[in-house]
Each structure stands twice: as structure tokens, then as C-alpha cells.
Design a protein around this motif. Structure first.
Motif, PDB file in Angstrom:
ATOM      1  N   THR A  87       5.441  -2.140   8.075  1.00 25.22           N
ATOM      2  CA  THR A  87       4.616  -0.785   8.298  1.00 25.22           C
ATOM      3  C   THR A  87       5.594   0.471   8.420  1.00 25.22           C
ATOM      4  OG1 THR A  87       4.428  -1.119  10.640  1.00 25.22           O
ATOM      5  CG2 THR A  87       2.723  -2.012   9.420  1.00 25.22           C
ATOM      6  N   LYS A  88       4.799   1.772   8.481  1.00 22.77           N
ATOM      7  CA  LYS A  88       5.241   2.966   8.633  1.00 22.77           C
ATOM      8  C   LYS A  88       6.358   3.057   7.400  1.00 22.77           C
ATOM      9  CE  LYS A  88       5.151   2.860  13.563  1.00 22.77           C
ATOM     10  NZ  LYS A  88       5.679   3.092  14.828  1.00 22.77           N
TER      11      LYS A  88
ATOM     12  N   THR B   6       7.956   4.483  -2.799  1.00 19.52           N
ATOM     13  CA  THR B   6       9.448   3.893  -2.445  1.00 19.52           C
ATOM     14  C   THR B   6       9.484   2.486  -2.625  1.00 19.52           C
ATOM     15  OG1 THR B   6       9.484   5.863  -0.730  1.00 19.52           O
ATOM     16  CG2 THR B   6      11.266   4.121  -0.684  1.00 19.52           C
ATOM     17  N   SER B   7      10.624   2.219  -3.237  1.00 18.63           N
ATOM     18  CA  SER B   7      11.147   0.753  -3.313  1.00 18.63           C
ATOM     19  C   SER B   7      11.870   0.257  -2.046  1.00 18.63           C
ATOM     20  CB  SER B   7      11.803   0.414  -4.464  1.00 18.63           C
ATOM     21  OG  SER B   7      11.094   1.055  -5.530  1.00 18.63           O
ATOM     22  N   TYR B   8      11.287  -0.896  -1.602  1.00 21.40           N
ATOM     23  CA  TYR B   8      11.905  -1.447  -0.485  1.00 21.40           C
ATOM     24  C   TYR B   8      12.171  -3.052  -0.880  1.00 21.40           C
ATOM     25  CZ  TYR B   8      10.154   2.038   2.335  1.00 21.40           C
ATOM     26  OH  TYR B   8      10.106   3.388   3.073  1.00 21.40           O
ATOM     27  N   LYS B   9      13.607  -3.555  -0.399  1.00 19.16           N
ATOM     28  CA  LYS B   9      13.916  -4.706  -0.946  1.00 19.16           C
ATOM     29  C   LYS B   9      13.867  -5.496   0.471  1.00 19.16           C
ATOM     30  CE  LYS B   9      17.683  -7.254  -3.215  1.00 19.16           C
ATOM     31  NZ  LYS B   9      19.180  -7.254  -3.890  1.00 19.16           N
ATOM     32  N   TYR B  10      13.218  -6.692   0.572  1.00 19.26           N
ATOM     33  CA  TYR B  10      13.095  -7.507   1.452  1.00 19.26           C
ATOM     34  C   TYR B  10      13.833  -8.953   1.520  1.00 19.26           C
ATOM     35  CZ  TYR B  10       9.866  -4.084   3.273  1.00 19.26           C
ATOM     36  OH  TYR B  10       9.205  -2.906   3.530  1.00 19.26           O
ATOM     37  N   ARG B  11      14.362  -9.576   2.534  1.00 16.79           N
ATOM     38  CA  ARG B  11      14.606 -10.852   2.563  1.00 16.79           C
ATOM     39  C   ARG B  11      14.079 -11.692   3.676  1.00 16.79           C
ATOM     40  NH1 ARG B  11      21.026 -12.071   1.945  1.00 16.79           N
ATOM     41  NH2 ARG B  11      20.425 -11.393  -0.298  1.00 16.79           N
TER      42      ARG B  11
ATOM     43  N   GLN C 186      17.797  -6.734  10.223  1.00 18.41           N
ATOM     44  CA  GLN C 186      16.591  -7.699  10.499  1.00 18.41           C
ATOM     45  C   GLN C 186      15.481  -6.851  11.189  1.00 18.41           C
ATOM     46  OE1 GLN C 186      17.848 -11.153  12.871  1.00 18.41           O
ATOM     47  NE2 GLN C 186      15.667 -11.437  13.710  1.00 18.41           N
ATOM     48  N   LEU C 187      14.323  -7.151  10.599  1.00 19.67           N
ATOM     49  CA  LEU C 187      12.972  -6.650  10.881  1.00 19.67           C
ATOM     50  C   LEU C 187      12.251  -7.416  12.066  1.00 19.67           C
ATOM     51  CD1 LEU C 187      11.771  -5.412   7.690  1.00 19.67           C
ATOM     52  CD2 LEU C 187      12.648  -3.868   9.476  1.00 19.67           C
TER      53      LEU C 187
ATOM     54  N   THR D 149       0.881  -1.247  -0.234  1.00 16.84           N
ATOM     55  CA  THR D 149      -0.035   0.011  -0.010  1.00 16.84           C
ATOM     56  C   THR D 149       0.867   1.167  -0.027  1.00 16.84           C
ATOM     57  OG1 THR D 149      -0.173   0.231   2.337  1.00 16.84           O
ATOM     58  CG2 THR D 149      -1.540  -1.305   1.368  1.00 16.84           C
ATOM     59  N   SER D 150       0.365   2.336   0.245  1.00 15.28           N
ATOM     60  CA  SER D 150       1.125   3.531   0.411  1.00 15.28           C
ATOM     61  C   SER D 150       2.014   3.551   1.622  1.00 15.28           C
ATOM     62  CB  SER D 150       0.217   4.927   0.323  1.00 15.28           C
ATOM     63  OG  SER D 150      -0.470   4.819   1.241  1.00 15.28           O
ATOM     64  N   ASN D 151       1.923   2.916   2.546  1.00 10.84           N
ATOM     65  CA  ASN D 151       2.626   2.790   3.785  1.00 10.84           C
ATOM     66  C   ASN D 151       3.014   1.498   4.376  1.00 10.84           C
ATOM     67  OD1 ASN D 151       0.172   2.295   4.830  1.00 10.84           O
ATOM     68  ND2 ASN D 151       0.077   4.192   6.089  1.00 10.84           N
ATOM     69  N   SER D 152       2.884   0.432   3.792  1.00 12.11           N
ATOM     70  CA  SER D 152       2.944  -0.852   4.024  1.00 12.11           C
ATOM     71  C   SER D 152       3.189  -2.008   3.003  1.00 12.11           C
ATOM     72  CB  SER D 152       1.866  -1.316   4.943  1.00 12.11           C
ATOM     73  OG  SER D 152       0.418  -1.731   4.306  1.00 12.11           O
ATOM     74  N   ALA D 153       3.962  -2.997   3.496  1.00 10.40           N
ATOM     75  CA  ALA D 153       4.094  -4.122   2.499  1.00 10.40           C
ATOM     76  C   ALA D 153       3.958  -5.512   3.068  1.00 10.40           C
ATOM     77  CB  ALA D 153       5.578  -3.891   2.086  1.00 10.40           C
ATOM     78  N   LYS D 154       3.084  -6.282   2.628  1.00  9.46           N
ATOM     79  CA  LYS D 154       2.759  -7.737   3.214  1.00  9.46           C
ATOM     80  C   LYS D 154       3.436  -8.648   2.260  1.00  9.46           C
ATOM     81  CE  LYS D 154      -0.708 -10.842   4.535  1.00  9.46           C
ATOM     82  NZ  LYS D 154      -2.181 -11.127   4.403  1.00  9.46           N
TER      83      LYS D 154
END
Length: 350
Positions: A233-234, A239-244, A221-222, A192-197
Motif C-alpha cells: 500500500t501507499k 509508478t513501476s514497482y519490482k517485487y520478489r 524486505q516488506l 490500483t493507483s496506490n496499491s499492488a496485490k
């Protein structure tokens, strides 16, 4: 008997002369010669026979040999009067030694790191991988480590490291097998505009997962979860975010990981409202966090046309036609000129 060649000389040979070699030794054995009281053992070096030992047994072990080297030995039998009764020669080649402490490790799906100890006299190393029923050279290095790249996930690779001296002679080698990590299957991100599931499938034997985000040139680490989903969240809009996501078994061993990139959507400008007269439309809205200025657009001729740029949270469009619908967009930008939010509104003049 390893690479041994026997040469018989004199009236009667030494019977059953045999040589068995390791990488640094050669054991000679033979049958007792009739009337023999002792034996002399020689090695042929520097164009001559050099005596190594005088023994009364029918065996002798030469030590401190070089690997991958041919040695020619002679055993001569003597009687109690020191008369030479018989002798025979044998040639043996020492095999390459074992490369000590060769270890293979991986913490990724596509690389494998090899490390080993330096043998005496080693100048360089060749690294091979076994594929298509043969050893294929990957590289030649002078260091005692090498990282193989561009490997496939969840795949076993057999590597060989061979050590050579400055004369290009093979001194030692060892093999090791490394299995790359698997991918975490079906890793997906919905933003969404402020979160990534994040959602994923459970790897076999997985007990828990660590979720990381790549920021400031490192993985941070999150969280640690046992479920197969996590919501970050937050986040900032657009904005692009890279997760592992990394999977571990009950012994805390890393089993698999995968990466995914999620781009957050634009945020909405809240409370965007339009109030119209017969020839004007007043737009008002609430200020988004971090907004520095706004651009106001009108949709005409199948495209968005900019009307103005303002720092206030209102704008009045004028010179409109009566009884006409107008579609407006207000876009908010931060001080770095990054679009952080927008919303559309439609209004009909009176």
C-alpha cells in the motif's frame, strides 16, 4: 594396480612386483626371492637409477609424489653376501589429486557459485559442466571461485574444477552438484493507483514467505507472511514497482523465489465537477497530493485536445455551442512533470 608396467631383467625377476598409486604416493609389493636377505628400491630420475631405500620386507611406499606423474621403480634382491639375485622394474602413474574444499552453492534460480582451496603449485583452473553425457568446459580462471550463469530453475548441475600447474599438468580435480532454486509459481500483481496485490501458488514444503521491493539498488524486505498473497500500500500513482516473493521451509531454507513488476494506475482527480451555461462550462476539482499544475483537455475529432495549463483548481471553457455535450479531462502533474492523476467529466450546455 594402477597404470603399472612391469619390466623383468636379470637371470630371475622379482616375482609379483606390483605398484598401487594415490595422487602423492606409490606402494610397491613383491614376493620374497629365494635366499634374499634384503632389497634395494630405486627410482629412475634424471637419466639414472637413484636408490630410495634398503628394506628387509617385501613392500615399500614412496611418498611426496606429484599427481598425474609417471614414476619408474626398480626392486633388487640381495643375499646375505650382498650378491644381486634378481630385480624387476615397474612403472606407475599417480592419479590427479582431489581438489580440496570444492563447494557449490546457489541463492538464485539461474546461477551457481563454486569455491575451492588452492592446491600447491596450481596456476590456473578449468571449470566444466556435465551435459549431454560429456564434460564441457565453461571457463579457465586463475581465482579460486567461479559463478555459472544462465542456468535453468529447479535443475541439478554437476560441475568439475580441475587444477593445473604452470606446465599445464593436471594436479587435482573434484566434482560437485548444485541444484538451482525453483520459481514461485503463478506470481501475479494487480495494481490500483496506490496499491499492488501480489498472489502466488504455494511451493512444496513452503512454510512462509518473505516479500521484497527493489528500491535504491537493493532488495528491501516488506513483510513475512504465511499466506499466498500480500498487498503493498501507499504507492505512488503511475509508478513501476519490482517485487520478489521468496519461499522458505520450516528450517528457514530458501526453496524458491520469483520476481514480478507492477505499474500502478493513474490516480483519479477527486471532486471533478462541471457546471454549464448556454456557452460556457466551469470545471472545478480538488488538489491531489503533490500536484503542481494541471492540463485541461477537450475530446473532439476523436482525440484529446489541450485547452490550457493552469495552476489553480478551476477552469472555465468559453465560446461553446448551446445544447451540446462536451467531454473534458483534467490531468494533474507534479513538479517533475510527471502525470499523477486525471479524471474525465461530461457536461451539456443549456
Amino acid at each position: 594396480l594402477l597404470n603399472a608396467t612391469i619390466h623383468y631383467n636379470y637371470k630371475s625377476p622379482i616375482s609379483n612386483l606390483k605398484a598401487t598409486a594415490t595422487s602423492n604416493s606409490a606402494k610397491l609389493t613383491w614376493s620374497k626371492t629365494t635366499s634374499a636377505s634384503y632389497y634395494k628400491v630405486f627410482v629412475y630420475q634424471n637419466s639414472k637409477w637413484n636408490q630410495l631405500a634398503k628394506v628387509t620386507t617385501n613392500s615399500y611406499t614412496a611418498t611426496s609424489l606429484n599427481p598425474s606423474t609417471s614414476y619408474k621403480y626398480r626392486v633388487s634382491a640381495y643375499n646375505s653376501s650382498n650378491k644381486l639375485l634378481a630385480y624387476s622394474d615397474v612403472t606407475v602413474k599417480t592419479p590427479a589429486g582431489k581438489l580440496a574444499n570444492l563447494k557449490g552453492s546457489t541463492s538464485s534460480t539461474n546461477t551457481a557459485k563454486l569455491t575451492w582451496s588452492k592446491p600447491t603449485s596450481a596456476s590456473y583452473y578449468k571449470v566444466f559442466v556435465y551435459q549431454n553425457n560429456k564434460w564441457n568446459q565453461l571457463t579457465k580462471v586463475t581465482s579460486t571461485s567461479y559463478t555459472a550463469t544462465k542456468l535453468s530453475a529447479n535443475t541439478s548441475y554437476k560441475f568439475r574444477v580441475s587444477a593445473y600447474n604452470s606446465g599445464n599438468k593436471l594436479l587435482a580435480y573434484s566434482d560437485t552438484t548444485v541444484k538451482t532454486l525453483a520459481n514461485v509459481a503463478n506470481l501475479k500483481a494487480t495494481a490500483t493507483s496506490n496499491s499492488a496485490k501480489l498472489t502466488w501458488s504455494k511451493p512444496t514444503s513452503a512454510s512462509y514467505y518473505k516479500v521484497f521491493v527493489y528500491q535504491n539498488n537493493k532488495w528491501n524486505q516488506l513483510t513475512k507472511v504465511t499466506s499466498t498473497s500480500y498487498t503493498a500500500t501507499k504507492l505512488s500513482a503511475n509508478t513501476s514497482y519490482k517485487y520478489r516473493v521468496s519461499a522458505y521451509n520450516s528450517s528457514n531454507k530458501l526453496l524458491a523465489y520469483s520476481d514480478v513488476t507492477a505499474k500502478t494506475a493513474f490516480a483519479s482527480i477527486t471532486n471533478l465537477k462541471a457546471t454549464a451555461t448556454s456557452n460556457s462550462a466551469k470545471l472545478t476539482w480538488s488538489k491531489p497530493t503533490s500536484a503542481s499544475y494541471y492540463k485541461v483537455f477537450v475530446y473532439q475529432n476523436n482525440k484529446w485536445n489541450q485547452l490550457t495549463k493552469v495552476t489553480s483548481i478551476s477552469y472555465t471553457a468559453t465560446k461553446l455551442s448551446t445544447n451540446t455535450s462536451y467531454k473534458y479531462r483534467v490531468s494533474a502533474y507534479n513538479s517533475g512533470n510527471k502525470l499523477i492523476a486525471y479524471s474525465d467529466v461530461t457536461v451539456k450546455t443549456k
